[in-house]
Design a protein around this motif. Structure first.
Motif, PDB file in Angstrom:
ATOM      1  N   CYS A 135       0.823  -1.212   0.000  1.00  0.00           N
ATOM      2  CA  CYS A 135       0.000   0.000   0.000  1.00  0.00           C
ATOM      3  C   CYS A 135       0.861   1.268   0.000  1.00  0.00           C
ATOM      4  CB  CYS A 135      -0.923   0.006   1.210  1.00  0.00           C
ATOM      5  SG  CYS A 135      -2.213  -1.254   1.145  1.00  0.00           S
ATOM      6  N   LEU A 136       2.075   1.172   0.497  1.00  0.00           N
ATOM      7  CA  LEU A 136       2.952   2.341   0.527  1.00  0.00           C
ATOM      8  C   LEU A 136       3.776   2.507  -0.747  1.00  0.00           C
ATOM      9  CD1 LEU A 136       4.351   2.211   4.182  1.00  0.00           C
ATOM     10  CD2 LEU A 136       2.628   3.765   3.270  1.00  0.00           C
ATOM     11  N   THR A 137       3.685   1.538  -1.654  1.00  0.00           N
ATOM     12  CA  THR A 137       4.470   1.609  -2.888  1.00  0.00           C
ATOM     13  C   THR A 137       4.128   2.875  -3.679  1.00  0.00           C
ATOM     14  OG1 THR A 137       4.572  -0.797  -3.010  1.00  0.00           O
ATOM     15  CG2 THR A 137       5.002   0.428  -5.045  1.00  0.00           C
ATOM     16  N   GLY A 138       5.153   3.605  -4.063  1.00  0.00           N
ATOM     17  CA  GLY A 138       4.953   4.818  -4.859  1.00  0.00           C
ATOM     18  C   GLY A 138       4.753   6.070  -4.046  1.00  0.00           C
ATOM     19  N   THR A 139       4.617   5.946  -2.720  1.00  0.00           N
ATOM     20  CA  THR A 139       4.434   7.122  -1.871  1.00  0.00           C
ATOM     21  C   THR A 139       5.796   7.608  -1.382  1.00  0.00           C
ATOM     22  OG1 THR A 139       2.295   6.256  -1.127  1.00  0.00           O
ATOM     23  CG2 THR A 139       3.270   8.039   0.164  1.00  0.00           C
ATOM     24  N   ARG A 140       6.227   8.748  -1.894  1.00  0.00           N
ATOM     25  CA  ARG A 140       7.562   9.247  -1.586  1.00  0.00           C
ATOM     26  C   ARG A 140       7.572  10.141  -0.347  1.00  0.00           C
ATOM     27  NH1 ARG A 140       9.290  11.873  -7.166  1.00  0.00           N
ATOM     28  NH2 ARG A 140      11.155  12.350  -5.937  1.00  0.00           N
ATOM     29  N   ARG A 141       6.474  10.792  -0.084  1.00  0.00           N
ATOM     30  CA  ARG A 141       6.360  11.654   1.109  1.00  0.00           C
ATOM     31  C   ARG A 141       5.146  11.198   1.915  1.00  0.00           C
ATOM     32  NH1 ARG A 141       7.620  17.431   1.135  1.00  0.00           N
ATOM     33  NH2 ARG A 141       5.376  17.698   1.379  1.00  0.00           N
ATOM     34  N   LEU A 142       5.336  11.084   3.227  1.00  0.00           N
ATOM     35  CA  LEU A 142       4.298  10.515   4.073  1.00  0.00           C
ATOM     36  C   LEU A 142       4.138  11.378   5.335  1.00  0.00           C
ATOM     37  CD1 LEU A 142       2.527   7.952   3.912  1.00  0.00           C
ATOM     38  CD2 LEU A 142       4.196   6.831   5.400  1.00  0.00           C
ATOM     39  N   GLU A 151       5.207   0.674  12.004  1.00  0.00           N
ATOM     40  CA  GLU A 151       6.389   1.290  12.610  1.00  0.00           C
ATOM     41  C   GLU A 151       7.683   0.755  11.998  1.00  0.00           C
ATOM     42  OE1 GLU A 151       8.685   1.698  16.903  1.00  0.00           O
ATOM     43  OE2 GLU A 151       6.610   0.966  16.844  1.00  0.00           O
ATOM     44  N   GLN A 152       7.819  -0.552  11.922  1.00  0.00           N
ATOM     45  CA  GLN A 152       9.061  -1.143  11.398  1.00  0.00           C
ATOM     46  C   GLN A 152       9.278  -0.761   9.941  1.00  0.00           C
ATOM     47  OE1 GLN A 152       9.270  -5.369  11.771  1.00  0.00           O
ATOM     48  NE2 GLN A 152      11.312  -5.531  10.839  1.00  0.00           N
ATOM     49  N   LEU A 153       8.190  -0.773   9.176  1.00  0.00           N
ATOM     50  CA  LEU A 153       8.320  -0.464   7.749  1.00  0.00           C
ATOM     51  C   LEU A 153       8.695   1.008   7.533  1.00  0.00           C
ATOM     52  CD1 LEU A 153       8.057  -1.918   5.044  1.00  0.00           C
ATOM     53  CD2 LEU A 153       5.719  -1.055   4.906  1.00  0.00           C
ATOM     54  N   LEU A 154       8.076   1.889   8.304  1.00  0.00           N
ATOM     55  CA  LEU A 154       8.384   3.310   8.150  1.00  0.00           C
ATOM     56  C   LEU A 154       9.831   3.609   8.544  1.00  0.00           C
ATOM     57  CD1 LEU A 154       5.140   5.090   9.429  1.00  0.00           C
ATOM     58  CD2 LEU A 154       5.803   4.535   7.095  1.00  0.00           C
ATOM     59  N   ARG A 155      10.335   2.897   9.534  1.00  0.00           N
ATOM     60  CA  ARG A 155      11.712   3.138   9.963  1.00  0.00           C
ATOM     61  C   ARG A 155      12.721   2.674   8.909  1.00  0.00           C
ATOM     62  NH1 ARG A 155      11.954   4.968  15.055  1.00  0.00           N
ATOM     63  NH2 ARG A 155      10.290   4.432  16.542  1.00  0.00           N
ATOM     64  N   THR A 156      12.372   1.627   8.160  1.00  0.00           N
ATOM     65  CA  THR A 156      13.316   1.103   7.174  1.00  0.00           C
ATOM     66  C   THR A 156      13.200   1.816   5.829  1.00  0.00           C
ATOM     67  OG1 THR A 156      11.716  -0.625   6.598  1.00  0.00           O
ATOM     68  CG2 THR A 156      13.369  -1.157   8.268  1.00  0.00           C
ATOM     69  N   ARG A 157      12.021   2.275   5.482  1.00  0.00           N
ATOM     70  CA  ARG A 157      11.821   2.885   4.157  1.00  0.00           C
ATOM     71  C   ARG A 157      11.929   4.401   4.158  1.00  0.00           C
ATOM     72  NH1 ARG A 157       7.170   0.273   0.332  1.00  0.00           N
ATOM     73  NH2 ARG A 157       7.977  -1.868   0.227  1.00  0.00           N
ATOM     74  N   TYR A 158      11.652   5.019   5.318  1.00  0.00           N
ATOM     75  CA  TYR A 158      11.563   6.486   5.354  1.00  0.00           C
ATOM     76  C   TYR A 158      12.469   7.042   6.437  1.00  0.00           C
ATOM     77  CZ  TYR A 158       7.302   5.824   2.575  1.00  0.00           C
ATOM     78  OH  TYR A 158       6.406   5.473   1.596  1.00  0.00           O
TER      79      TYR A 158
END
Length: 506
Positions: free
Chosen positions: A449-456, A476-483
Protein backbone atom coordinates in the motif's frame (compact mmCIF):
# COMPACT_ATOMS: atom_id res chain seq x y z
CA UNK A 1 -52.69 39.21 100.11
CA UNK A 2 -49.72 39.90 97.90
CA UNK A 3 -49.91 39.79 94.16
CA UNK A 4 -47.77 37.12 92.56
CA UNK A 5 -44.44 38.37 91.30
CA UNK A 6 -44.43 39.12 87.64
CA UNK A 7 -41.66 37.43 85.66
CA UNK A 8 -40.59 39.01 82.38
CA UNK A 9 -39.08 36.55 79.88
CA UNK A 10 -36.79 37.90 77.18
CA UNK A 11 -37.81 37.27 73.60
CA UNK A 12 -35.38 34.74 72.20
CA UNK A 13 -36.52 35.00 68.59
CA UNK A 14 -38.77 37.18 66.55
CA UNK A 15 -42.38 36.00 66.43
CA UNK A 16 -42.22 36.65 62.71
CA UNK A 17 -39.47 34.09 62.20
CA UNK A 18 -40.50 31.28 59.87
CA UNK A 19 -39.12 28.14 58.35
CA UNK A 20 -37.69 30.27 55.57
CA UNK A 21 -35.80 32.47 58.05
CA UNK A 22 -35.61 30.54 61.35
CA UNK A 23 -33.01 32.85 62.84
CA UNK A 24 -34.93 36.01 61.96
CA UNK A 25 -32.01 37.38 59.97
CA UNK A 26 -33.86 38.59 56.92
CA UNK A 27 -35.43 41.79 58.21
CA UNK A 28 -32.62 43.98 59.41
CA UNK A 29 -29.38 42.21 58.52
CA UNK A 30 -26.82 43.70 56.21
CA UNK A 31 -26.11 47.29 55.31
CA UNK A 32 -28.96 49.61 54.53
CA UNK A 33 -29.30 50.25 50.81
CA UNK A 34 -30.84 53.38 49.35
CA UNK A 35 -34.24 53.01 47.76
CA UNK A 36 -33.93 52.71 44.00
CA UNK A 37 -36.14 52.02 41.04
CA UNK A 38 -36.87 48.36 41.75
CA UNK A 39 -38.38 47.69 38.36
CA UNK A 40 -35.25 48.88 36.51
CA UNK A 41 -32.98 46.86 38.79
CA UNK A 42 -35.02 43.70 38.22
CA UNK A 43 -34.57 44.14 34.48
CA UNK A 44 -30.88 44.91 34.96
CA UNK A 45 -30.49 41.74 37.05
CA UNK A 46 -30.99 39.56 33.97
CA UNK A 47 -30.13 41.96 31.13
CA UNK A 48 -26.63 43.01 32.24
CA UNK A 49 -25.39 39.44 32.87
CA UNK A 50 -26.89 38.29 29.57
CA UNK A 51 -25.16 41.06 27.61
CA UNK A 52 -21.84 40.46 29.37
CA UNK A 53 -22.00 36.70 28.92
CA UNK A 54 -23.07 37.04 25.30
CA UNK A 55 -20.13 39.33 24.58
CA UNK A 56 -17.57 37.15 26.37
CA UNK A 57 -18.96 34.02 24.78
CA UNK A 58 -18.88 35.42 21.25
CA UNK A 59 -15.46 37.12 21.19
CA UNK A 60 -13.09 34.90 19.17
CA UNK A 61 -15.39 31.92 19.65
CA UNK A 62 -14.22 30.44 16.37
CA UNK A 63 -10.50 30.90 17.02
CA UNK A 64 -9.65 27.74 19.03
CA UNK A 65 -9.48 24.53 17.05
CA UNK A 66 -11.98 21.79 17.80
CA UNK A 67 -10.69 19.41 20.43
CA UNK A 68 -11.28 15.66 20.54
CA UNK A 69 -14.89 15.63 21.81
CA UNK A 70 -15.84 18.59 19.62
CA UNK A 71 -14.57 16.73 16.56
CA UNK A 72 -17.05 13.97 17.38
CA UNK A 73 -19.78 16.61 17.45
CA UNK A 74 -18.68 17.82 14.02
CA UNK A 75 -18.78 14.23 12.76
CA UNK A 76 -22.45 13.91 13.68
CA UNK A 77 -23.36 17.39 12.46
CA UNK A 78 -21.67 17.00 9.07
CA UNK A 79 -23.25 13.62 8.26
CA UNK A 80 -26.53 12.94 6.54
CA UNK A 81 -29.49 12.04 8.73
CA UNK A 82 -29.26 8.46 7.51
CA UNK A 83 -25.59 8.21 8.44
CA UNK A 84 -26.13 10.08 11.71
CA UNK A 85 -28.16 7.26 13.20
CA UNK A 86 -25.41 4.74 12.52
CA UNK A 87 -22.70 7.14 13.71
CA UNK A 88 -24.48 7.60 17.02
CA UNK A 89 -23.58 4.02 17.90
CA UNK A 90 -19.91 5.02 18.00
CA UNK A 91 -20.33 7.84 20.55
CA UNK A 92 -21.20 7.91 24.23
CA UNK A 93 -24.89 7.23 24.70
CA UNK A 94 -25.14 10.09 27.21
CA UNK A 95 -24.44 12.70 24.49
CA UNK A 96 -26.73 11.24 21.82
CA UNK A 97 -29.54 13.80 22.43
CA UNK A 98 -27.05 16.64 22.15
CA UNK A 99 -25.62 15.31 18.88
CA UNK A 100 -29.13 15.07 17.43
CA UNK A 101 -29.77 18.67 18.44
CA UNK A 102 -26.56 19.89 16.81
CA UNK A 103 -27.37 17.85 13.69
CA UNK A 104 -30.61 19.80 13.31
CA UNK A 105 -28.87 23.08 14.13
CA UNK A 106 -26.28 22.47 11.42
CA UNK A 107 -29.03 22.23 8.80
CA UNK A 108 -29.58 25.96 9.26
CA UNK A 109 -26.23 27.34 10.44
CA UNK A 110 -23.64 25.00 8.94
CA UNK A 111 -20.73 23.14 10.51
CA UNK A 112 -18.03 25.79 10.95
CA UNK A 113 -16.33 25.91 14.33
CA UNK A 114 -18.29 29.04 15.28
CA UNK A 115 -21.59 27.56 14.12
CA UNK A 116 -21.05 24.34 16.08
CA UNK A 117 -20.46 26.40 19.24
CA UNK A 118 -23.53 28.55 18.67
CA UNK A 119 -25.92 26.47 20.85
CA UNK A 120 -23.47 26.63 23.76
CA UNK A 121 -23.06 30.41 23.43
CA UNK A 122 -26.83 30.89 23.47
CA UNK A 123 -27.27 28.45 26.36
CA UNK A 124 -24.66 30.14 28.54
CA UNK A 125 -26.10 33.57 27.73
CA UNK A 126 -29.55 32.38 28.75
CA UNK A 127 -28.13 30.80 31.89
CA UNK A 128 -26.49 34.09 32.91
CA UNK A 129 -29.82 35.87 32.51
CA UNK A 130 -31.60 33.24 34.63
CA UNK A 131 -28.88 33.35 37.29
CA UNK A 132 -29.43 37.09 37.72
CA UNK A 133 -33.22 36.83 37.61
CA UNK A 134 -33.37 33.97 40.11
CA UNK A 135 -31.05 35.69 42.59
CA UNK A 136 -33.08 38.88 42.19
CA UNK A 137 -36.23 36.95 43.02
CA UNK A 138 -34.86 35.10 46.05
CA UNK A 139 -32.61 37.86 47.42
CA UNK A 140 -32.65 41.42 46.03
CA UNK A 141 -32.26 42.91 42.54
CA UNK A 142 -28.78 44.14 43.49
CA UNK A 143 -27.78 40.63 44.47
CA UNK A 144 -29.14 39.43 41.14
CA UNK A 145 -26.92 41.83 39.22
CA UNK A 146 -23.87 40.76 41.23
CA UNK A 147 -24.65 37.05 40.84
CA UNK A 148 -25.11 37.25 37.09
CA UNK A 149 -21.99 39.37 36.57
CA UNK A 150 -19.80 37.15 38.76
CA UNK A 151 -21.05 34.09 36.91
CA UNK A 152 -20.36 35.65 33.51
CA UNK A 153 -16.83 36.69 34.54
CA UNK A 154 -15.75 33.20 35.58
CA UNK A 155 -13.31 31.89 32.93
CA UNK A 156 -15.08 28.52 32.74
CA UNK A 157 -18.37 30.22 31.82
CA UNK A 158 -16.82 31.67 28.66
CA UNK A 159 -14.71 28.56 28.07
CA UNK A 160 -17.68 26.23 27.89
CA UNK A 161 -19.82 28.79 26.09
CA UNK A 162 -17.27 28.21 23.30
CA UNK A 163 -17.36 24.42 23.51
CA UNK A 164 -19.32 22.24 21.08
CA UNK A 165 -20.34 19.93 23.91
CA UNK A 166 -23.46 19.66 26.11
CA UNK A 167 -21.95 21.29 29.23
CA UNK A 168 -23.48 24.74 28.63
CA UNK A 169 -26.90 23.26 27.87
CA UNK A 170 -26.67 21.16 31.03
CA UNK A 171 -25.89 24.27 33.07
CA UNK A 172 -28.85 26.13 31.54
CA UNK A 173 -31.15 23.19 32.30
CA UNK A 174 -29.92 23.12 35.92
CA UNK A 175 -30.65 26.82 36.42
CA UNK A 176 -34.05 26.46 34.76
CA UNK A 177 -34.95 23.45 36.91
CA UNK A 178 -33.95 25.31 40.08
CA UNK A 179 -35.95 28.35 38.98
CA UNK A 180 -39.06 26.28 38.23
CA UNK A 181 -38.67 24.37 41.50
CA UNK A 182 -39.46 27.53 43.46
CA UNK A 183 -42.69 28.14 41.57
CA UNK A 184 -43.65 24.47 41.78
CA UNK A 185 -43.26 24.14 45.56
CA UNK A 186 -44.60 27.60 46.45
CA UNK A 187 -47.80 26.94 44.47
CA UNK A 188 -47.86 23.22 43.71
CA UNK A 189 -50.30 23.22 40.84
CA UNK A 190 -50.27 20.65 38.06
CA UNK A 191 -49.00 23.05 35.40
CA UNK A 192 -46.06 24.24 37.48
CA UNK A 193 -45.10 20.72 38.51
CA UNK A 194 -45.30 19.65 34.86
CA UNK A 195 -42.96 22.46 33.82
CA UNK A 196 -40.53 21.42 36.52
CA UNK A 197 -40.71 17.80 35.37
CA UNK A 198 -40.02 18.95 31.82
CA UNK A 199 -36.91 20.83 32.91
CA UNK A 200 -35.69 17.68 34.69
CA UNK A 201 -36.19 15.75 31.44
CA UNK A 202 -33.96 18.22 29.61
CA UNK A 203 -31.40 18.13 32.43
CA UNK A 204 -31.13 14.34 32.33
CA UNK A 205 -30.89 14.19 28.54
CA UNK A 206 -28.10 16.79 28.54
CA UNK A 207 -26.08 14.95 31.18
CA UNK A 208 -27.38 12.13 33.33
CA UNK A 209 -24.83 12.94 36.07
CA UNK A 210 -26.47 16.35 36.47
CA UNK A 211 -29.53 14.60 37.91
CA UNK A 212 -27.59 14.63 41.18
CA UNK A 213 -28.99 18.15 41.43
CA UNK A 214 -32.29 16.52 42.39
CA UNK A 215 -30.75 15.32 45.64
CA UNK A 216 -30.17 18.95 46.58
CA UNK A 217 -33.68 19.87 45.43
CA UNK A 218 -35.13 17.07 47.53
CA UNK A 219 -33.30 18.20 50.65
CA UNK A 220 -34.56 21.76 50.19
CA UNK A 221 -38.15 20.64 49.62
CA UNK A 222 -38.13 18.31 52.63
CA UNK A 223 -36.57 20.93 54.90
CA UNK A 224 -38.69 23.93 53.91
CA UNK A 225 -41.74 22.68 51.97
CA UNK A 226 -42.37 19.30 53.56
CA UNK A 227 -46.06 19.29 52.71
CA UNK A 228 -45.36 19.06 48.97
CA UNK A 229 -42.61 16.44 49.18
CA UNK A 230 -44.81 13.71 47.70
CA UNK A 231 -45.84 15.79 44.70
CA UNK A 232 -42.25 16.85 44.13
CA UNK A 233 -41.15 13.21 44.16
CA UNK A 234 -43.70 12.35 41.48
CA UNK A 235 -42.65 15.28 39.26
CA UNK A 236 -38.95 14.53 39.68
CA UNK A 237 -39.50 10.81 39.10
CA UNK A 238 -41.37 11.46 35.84
CA UNK A 239 -38.61 13.81 34.71
CA UNK A 240 -35.91 11.21 35.33
CA UNK A 241 -37.60 8.50 33.20
CA UNK A 242 -36.23 9.49 29.74
CA UNK A 243 -32.61 9.57 30.92
CA UNK A 244 -33.10 6.31 32.83
CA UNK A 245 -34.57 4.72 29.70
CA UNK A 246 -31.62 5.88 27.62
CA UNK A 247 -29.14 4.37 30.06
CA UNK A 248 -31.11 1.13 30.29
CA UNK A 249 -31.20 0.84 26.51
CA UNK A 250 -27.44 1.37 26.36
CA UNK A 251 -26.82 -1.34 28.95
CA UNK A 252 -29.16 -3.85 27.32
CA UNK A 253 -28.06 -3.13 23.74
CA UNK A 254 -24.39 -2.83 24.59
CA UNK A 255 -24.24 0.88 23.80
CA UNK A 256 -21.13 2.89 24.49
CA UNK A 257 -20.82 4.59 27.86
CA UNK A 258 -18.29 7.34 28.67
CA UNK A 259 -14.80 6.26 29.71
CA UNK A 260 -14.08 8.20 32.87
CA UNK A 261 -11.85 7.77 35.90
CA UNK A 262 -11.93 7.40 39.65
CA UNK A 263 -11.15 10.47 41.78
CA UNK A 264 -7.49 10.27 42.76
CA UNK A 265 -5.98 12.81 45.12
CA UNK A 266 -4.39 14.63 42.17
CA UNK A 267 -7.73 14.75 40.34
CA UNK A 268 -9.49 16.14 43.41
CA UNK A 269 -6.77 18.75 43.90
CA UNK A 270 -7.20 19.88 40.29
CA UNK A 271 -11.00 20.17 40.56
CA UNK A 272 -11.12 23.85 41.68
CA UNK A 273 -8.98 24.85 38.69
CA UNK A 274 -11.12 22.80 36.29
CA UNK A 275 -14.35 24.13 37.77
CA UNK A 276 -13.54 27.82 38.19
CA UNK A 277 -10.76 28.25 35.61
CA UNK A 278 -8.27 29.44 38.24
CA UNK A 279 -7.77 27.85 41.66
CA UNK A 280 -7.60 31.31 43.24
CA UNK A 281 -11.13 32.09 42.00
CA UNK A 282 -12.38 28.91 43.63
CA UNK A 283 -10.84 30.02 46.92
CA UNK A 284 -12.39 33.50 46.62
CA UNK A 285 -15.89 32.17 45.91
CA UNK A 286 -15.65 29.56 48.65
CA UNK A 287 -14.61 32.21 51.15
CA UNK A 288 -17.47 34.48 50.10
CA UNK A 289 -19.92 31.59 50.24
CA UNK A 290 -19.05 30.98 53.90
CA UNK A 291 -20.45 34.44 54.68
CA UNK A 292 -23.76 33.71 52.95
CA UNK A 293 -24.72 30.48 54.68
CA UNK A 294 -27.27 31.37 57.37
CA UNK A 295 -30.11 28.86 57.60
CA UNK A 296 -32.47 30.80 55.40
CA UNK A 297 -34.50 29.42 52.55
CA UNK A 298 -32.73 31.25 49.65
CA UNK A 299 -29.23 30.47 50.91
CA UNK A 300 -30.22 26.85 51.58
CA UNK A 301 -31.33 26.42 47.96
CA UNK A 302 -27.97 27.53 46.61
CA UNK A 303 -25.94 25.75 49.27
CA UNK A 304 -27.47 22.36 48.47
CA UNK A 305 -27.09 23.11 44.76
CA UNK A 306 -23.39 23.89 45.16
CA UNK A 307 -22.40 21.22 47.68
CA UNK A 308 -24.67 18.17 47.40
CA UNK A 309 -24.04 17.15 43.73
CA UNK A 310 -20.22 17.10 44.07
CA UNK A 311 -20.49 15.08 47.27
CA UNK A 312 -22.93 12.72 45.60
CA UNK A 313 -20.65 12.26 42.61
CA UNK A 314 -17.69 11.65 44.91
CA UNK A 315 -19.63 8.91 46.70
CA UNK A 316 -20.77 7.28 43.44
CA UNK A 317 -17.22 7.48 42.09
CA UNK A 318 -16.04 5.19 44.88
CA UNK A 319 -17.85 2.28 43.21
CA UNK A 320 -17.91 3.38 39.55
CA UNK A 321 -15.40 5.41 37.46
CA UNK A 322 -17.64 8.42 36.80
CA UNK A 323 -15.47 11.30 37.99
CA UNK A 324 -14.98 14.26 35.69
CA UNK A 325 -14.78 17.84 37.04
CA UNK A 326 -16.65 19.20 34.00
CA UNK A 327 -19.71 17.26 35.12
CA UNK A 328 -19.96 19.68 38.06
CA UNK A 329 -20.06 22.83 35.94
CA UNK A 330 -23.79 23.12 36.57
CA UNK A 331 -22.96 24.09 40.18
CA UNK A 332 -21.19 27.30 39.06
CA UNK A 333 -24.38 29.44 39.23
CA UNK A 334 -24.86 28.40 42.86
CA UNK A 335 -21.29 29.32 43.83
CA UNK A 336 -21.57 32.64 41.99
CA UNK A 337 -24.85 33.49 43.73
CA UNK A 338 -23.58 32.57 47.20
CA UNK A 339 -20.62 34.84 46.59
CA UNK A 340 -22.93 37.61 45.37
CA UNK A 341 -25.13 37.25 48.47
CA UNK A 342 -22.08 37.91 50.63
CA UNK A 343 -20.98 40.88 48.48
CA UNK A 344 -24.46 42.40 48.73
CA UNK A 345 -23.89 42.85 52.49
CA UNK A 346 -20.89 45.14 52.12
CA UNK A 347 -20.51 48.64 50.77
CA UNK A 348 -20.81 49.11 47.05
CA UNK A 349 -17.18 50.08 46.50
CA UNK A 350 -15.99 46.91 48.25
CA UNK A 351 -18.33 44.75 46.19
CA UNK A 352 -17.18 46.45 42.99
CA UNK A 353 -13.56 45.89 44.00
CA UNK A 354 -14.09 42.16 44.49
CA UNK A 355 -15.88 41.86 41.15
CA UNK A 356 -13.02 43.72 39.47
CA UNK A 357 -10.52 41.39 41.16
CA UNK A 358 -12.42 38.37 39.81
CA UNK A 359 -12.21 39.85 36.32
CA UNK A 360 -8.47 40.57 36.65
CA UNK A 361 -7.63 37.12 38.05
CA UNK A 362 -9.55 35.41 35.27
CA UNK A 363 -8.29 37.62 32.43
CA UNK A 364 -5.19 35.54 31.53
CA UNK A 365 -7.31 32.39 31.29
CA UNK A 366 -9.91 34.25 29.23
CA UNK A 367 -7.20 35.29 26.75
CA UNK A 368 -5.51 31.87 26.64
CA UNK A 369 -8.81 30.12 25.99
CA UNK A 370 -9.25 32.06 22.77
CA UNK A 371 -5.88 31.15 21.29
CA UNK A 372 -5.70 28.56 18.46
CA UNK A 373 -4.73 25.93 21.05
CA UNK A 374 -7.13 27.27 23.68
CA UNK A 375 -9.08 24.00 23.80
CA UNK A 376 -6.03 21.88 24.60
CA UNK A 377 -5.49 20.57 21.05
CA UNK A 378 -4.31 22.81 18.22
CA UNK A 379 -6.15 20.88 15.51
CA UNK A 380 -6.50 23.77 13.07
CA UNK A 381 -2.79 24.57 13.33
CA UNK A 382 -1.93 20.97 12.43
CA UNK A 383 -4.12 21.12 9.34
CA UNK A 384 -2.61 24.47 8.31
CA UNK A 385 0.90 22.97 8.44
CA UNK A 386 -0.16 20.17 6.09
CA UNK A 387 -1.94 22.59 3.77
CA UNK A 388 1.11 24.87 3.41
CA UNK A 389 3.53 22.01 2.67
CA UNK A 390 1.35 19.54 0.79
CA UNK A 391 2.70 18.20 -2.51
CA UNK A 392 0.97 16.05 -5.14
CA UNK A 393 1.19 12.36 -4.28
CA UNK A 394 1.61 12.86 -0.54
CA UNK A 395 0.17 10.17 1.72
CA UNK A 396 -0.84 10.11 5.37
CA UNK A 397 -0.94 7.40 8.02
CA UNK A 398 -2.64 7.36 11.39
CA UNK A 399 -1.99 5.34 14.51
CA UNK A 400 -3.95 2.12 14.90
CA UNK A 401 -2.56 1.04 18.28
CA UNK A 402 -4.86 3.64 19.85
CA UNK A 403 -8.20 3.70 17.93
CA UNK A 404 -9.00 7.10 19.40
CA UNK A 405 -5.86 8.56 17.89
CA UNK A 406 -6.83 7.17 14.49
CA UNK A 407 -10.26 8.74 14.24
CA UNK A 408 -9.08 12.05 15.72
CA UNK A 409 -6.42 12.40 13.04
CA UNK A 410 -8.84 11.53 10.24
CA UNK A 411 -11.41 13.98 11.62
CA UNK A 412 -8.87 16.81 11.77
CA UNK A 413 -7.83 16.31 8.15
CA UNK A 414 -11.41 15.86 6.91
CA UNK A 415 -12.75 18.90 8.79
CA UNK A 416 -10.07 21.49 8.12
CA UNK A 417 -8.78 20.51 4.68
CA UNK A 418 -10.88 20.50 1.50
CA UNK A 419 -10.99 17.21 -0.38
CA UNK A 420 -8.49 18.37 -3.01
CA UNK A 421 -5.98 19.45 -0.36
CA UNK A 422 -5.86 16.26 1.68
CA UNK A 423 -3.02 13.75 1.56
CA UNK A 424 -4.15 10.28 0.53
CA UNK A 425 -5.06 7.90 3.35
CA UNK A 426 -2.80 5.22 1.86
CA UNK A 427 -3.50 2.44 4.35
CA UNK A 428 -7.29 2.68 4.49
CA UNK A 429 -8.68 -0.56 3.05
CA UNK A 430 -12.33 -0.56 4.07
CA UNK A 431 -15.06 2.08 4.00
CA UNK A 432 -13.65 5.43 5.09
CA UNK A 433 -16.02 6.73 7.74
CA UNK A 434 -14.54 10.20 7.72
CA UNK A 435 -17.03 11.44 10.28
CA UNK A 436 -17.25 8.36 12.47
CA UNK A 437 -15.37 7.27 15.57
CA UNK A 438 -15.45 3.70 14.29
CA UNK A 439 -11.99 2.30 13.45
CA UNK A 440 -11.06 2.23 9.78
CA UNK A 441 -9.84 -1.12 8.44
CA UNK A 442 -6.30 -0.88 7.13
CA UNK A 443 -4.65 -3.00 4.46
CA UNK A 444 -2.70 -6.03 5.63
CA UNK A 445 0.01 -5.57 2.98
CA UNK A 446 1.45 -2.34 4.36
CA UNK A 447 4.48 -2.45 2.08
CA UNK A 448 2.32 -2.83 -1.02
CA UNK A 449 0.00 0.00 0.00
CA UNK A 450 2.95 2.34 0.53
CA UNK A 451 4.47 1.61 -2.89
CA UNK A 452 4.95 4.82 -4.86
CA UNK A 453 4.43 7.12 -1.87
CA UNK A 454 7.56 9.25 -1.59
CA UNK A 455 6.36 11.65 1.11
CA UNK A 456 4.30 10.51 4.07
CA UNK A 457 2.59 12.51 6.80
CA UNK A 458 2.14 10.94 10.24
CA UNK A 459 -0.61 12.33 12.49
CA UNK A 460 -0.56 11.36 16.19
CA UNK A 461 -2.63 12.23 19.22
CA UNK A 462 -0.43 13.65 22.01
CA UNK A 463 2.96 15.34 21.89
CA UNK A 464 5.49 12.58 21.20
CA UNK A 465 9.27 12.59 21.12
CA UNK A 466 9.36 9.84 18.50
CA UNK A 467 6.49 10.30 16.01
CA UNK A 468 6.72 6.72 14.74
CA UNK A 469 7.00 4.87 18.06
CA UNK A 470 4.04 2.53 18.84
CA UNK A 471 2.25 3.55 15.65
CA UNK A 472 0.55 0.18 15.48
CA UNK A 473 0.81 -3.02 13.46
CA UNK A 474 3.69 -3.45 11.02
CA UNK A 475 3.70 0.24 10.17
CA UNK A 476 6.39 1.29 12.61
CA UNK A 477 9.06 -1.14 11.40
CA UNK A 478 8.32 -0.46 7.75
CA UNK A 479 8.38 3.31 8.15
CA UNK A 480 11.71 3.14 9.96
CA UNK A 481 13.32 1.10 7.17
CA UNK A 482 11.82 2.88 4.16
CA UNK A 483 11.56 6.49 5.35
CA UNK A 484 13.45 9.04 7.34
CA UNK A 485 11.90 11.75 9.49
CA UNK A 486 12.39 15.05 7.71
CA UNK A 487 10.58 17.34 10.14
CA UNK A 488 8.40 17.12 13.24
CA UNK A 489 5.85 19.63 14.54
CA UNK A 490 4.17 19.43 17.92
CA UNK A 491 1.14 21.70 17.99
CA UNK A 492 -0.47 21.56 21.42
CA UNK A 493 -1.82 18.10 22.17
CA UNK A 494 -0.79 16.61 18.81
CA UNK A 495 2.23 15.45 16.83
CA UNK A 496 2.73 15.83 13.08
CA UNK A 497 5.71 14.43 11.21
CA UNK A 498 6.78 14.50 7.57
CA UNK A 499 8.63 11.41 6.41
CA UNK A 500 10.42 11.11 3.08
CA UNK A 501 11.63 8.08 1.24
CA UNK A 502 15.32 7.40 1.84
CA UNK A 503 15.82 7.40 -1.94
CA UNK A 504 14.63 10.99 -2.22
CA UNK A 505 15.65 14.30 -0.78
CA UNK A 506 13.30 16.77 0.80
Amino acid sequence: MRDADTIVLPRLASPEASDEDPWGEGRDGGPVRPVTDTRWWRVAAWLLPALLMGALGTVRAGAPGLRLEELATWGSAASSWRDTWSLLRSIDVTVVPYHLLVRGWSEVFGTSDLALRGPSILAMTGAAALVGAMASRLFTPGTGVLAGVVFALLPTSARYAQEAQPYALTLLAAVLASWLLQSAVDRPRFGRLALYAGSVVVLGLCNVIALLLLVGHGWTVFAFRRAVTGRWLVAAGVGVLPAAGLLWHAIVQGGRLPRLSSPSLDALAATPRELFGVTALGVVLLALALFSLPMRYPAAIYTTWAVVPPLGLLIVAQVAPVWLPQFMLFTLPAWATLGAAALARVRLRWAAGVVAAIAVIGAPIQVAGREPDGHEQATRQLAEIIDRRLQPGDGVVYESADPEGGWVGRHVVAHYLPADRRPQDVLAAGPRHLRSRLPVAECADVAGCLTGTRRLWVVRLGERTDPVHALGGAKEQLLRTRYQVAQVWRPTGLTLALLVSERDQL
